[in-house]
Design a protein around this motif. Structure first.
Motif, mmCIF file in Angstrom:
data_model
loop_
_atom_site.group_PDB
_atom_site.id
_atom_site.type_symbol
_atom_site.label_atom_id
_atom_site.label_comp_id
_atom_site.label_asym_id
_atom_site.label_seq_id
_atom_site.Cartn_x
_atom_site.Cartn_y
_atom_site.Cartn_z
ATOM 1 N N LEU A 17 0.831 -1.204 0.000
ATOM 2 C CA LEU A 17 0.000 0.000 0.000
ATOM 3 C C LEU A 17 0.865 1.253 0.000
ATOM 4 N N ALA A 18 1.858 1.296 0.860
ATOM 5 C CA ALA A 18 2.742 2.472 0.935
ATOM 6 C C ALA A 18 3.429 2.718 -0.402
ATOM 7 N N ARG A 19 3.883 1.658 -1.047
ATOM 8 C CA ARG A 19 4.542 1.810 -2.349
ATOM 9 C C ARG A 19 3.563 2.336 -3.394
ATOM 10 N N ALA A 20 2.351 1.803 -3.410
ATOM 11 C CA ALA A 20 1.351 2.236 -4.393
ATOM 12 C C ALA A 20 0.966 3.701 -4.186
ATOM 13 N N MET A 21 0.894 4.139 -2.933
ATOM 14 C CA MET A 21 0.492 5.519 -2.646
ATOM 15 C C MET A 21 1.564 6.532 -3.040
ATOM 16 N N ARG A 22 2.765 6.085 -3.319
ATOM 17 C CA ARG A 22 3.804 7.014 -3.800
ATOM 18 C C ARG A 22 3.438 7.600 -5.155
ATOM 19 N N SER A 23 2.727 6.812 -5.979
ATOM 20 C CA SER A 23 2.422 7.267 -7.331
ATOM 21 C C SER A 23 0.925 7.413 -7.606
ATOM 22 N N ALA A 41 -5.068 0.812 8.778
ATOM 23 C CA ALA A 41 -5.627 1.990 9.458
ATOM 24 C C ALA A 41 -4.533 2.814 10.124
ATOM 25 N N ALA A 42 -3.566 2.155 10.729
ATOM 26 C CA ALA A 42 -2.470 2.872 11.389
ATOM 27 C C ALA A 42 -1.637 3.643 10.367
ATOM 28 N N LEU A 43 -1.324 3.017 9.240
ATOM 29 C CA LEU A 43 -0.553 3.707 8.203
ATOM 30 C C LEU A 43 -1.331 4.899 7.659
ATOM 31 N N ALA A 44 -2.609 4.701 7.372
ATOM 32 C CA ALA A 44 -3.434 5.794 6.847
ATOM 33 C C ALA A 44 -3.489 6.959 7.836
ATOM 34 N N ALA A 45 -3.620 6.657 9.102
ATOM 35 C CA ALA A 45 -3.696 7.706 10.124
ATOM 36 C C ALA A 45 -2.389 8.483 10.216
ATOM 37 N N THR A 46 -1.267 7.800 10.181
ATOM 38 C CA THR A 46 0.014 8.503 10.308
ATOM 39 C C THR A 46 0.326 9.342 9.077
ATOM 40 N N GLN A 47 -0.205 8.934 7.916
ATOM 41 C CA GLN A 47 0.060 9.677 6.680
ATOM 42 C C GLN A 47 -1.015 10.726 6.375
ATOM 43 N N GLY A 48 -2.105 10.726 7.148
ATOM 44 C CA GLY A 48 -3.180 11.677 6.899
ATOM 45 C C GLY A 48 -4.065 11.287 5.731
ATOM 46 N N VAL A 59 -10.439 1.320 0.665
ATOM 47 C CA VAL A 59 -10.095 2.386 -0.265
ATOM 48 C C VAL A 59 -9.314 3.412 0.531
ATOM 49 N N VAL A 60 -8.099 3.667 0.097
ATOM 50 C CA VAL A 60 -7.227 4.619 0.766
ATOM 51 C C VAL A 60 -6.994 5.769 -0.201
ATOM 52 N N ALA A 61 -7.145 6.992 0.279
ATOM 53 C CA ALA A 61 -6.983 8.159 -0.586
ATOM 54 C C ALA A 61 -6.302 9.281 0.163
ATOM 55 N N ARG A 62 -5.588 10.069 -0.603
ATOM 56 C CA ARG A 62 -4.989 11.278 -0.023
ATOM 57 C C ARG A 62 -6.125 12.238 0.334
ATOM 58 N N SER A 63 -6.009 12.850 1.472
ATOM 59 C CA SER A 63 -7.055 13.787 1.919
ATOM 60 C C SER A 63 -6.881 15.141 1.293
#
Length: 63
Positions: A17-23, A41-48, A59-63
């Protein structure tokens, strides 16, 4: 973007997930490890990032 992490044990789903969210600004992730929801959930919370549970995945998205 879709990340299919089914069959992978943590921390692999979160690392994918972290790698995919880079791009990407939004990632649908499928993960069946019982520890994955808390880790995602922990990763999403720390990254906002926003997080929604949907159809056996997230579904994870940049806020």
């Amino acid at each position: 973007m879709l990340v299919d992490a089914r069959g992978m044990r943590c921390p692999w789903p979160v690392l994918r997930l972290a790698r995919a969210m880079r791009s990407a600004s939004r990632v649908d992730i499928l993960a069946d490890d019982p520890a994955a929801p808390a880790e995602i959930a922990a990763l999403a919370a720390t990254q906002g990032w926003s997080l929604q549970e949907r159809d056996g995945g997230f579904v994870v998205a940049r806020s």
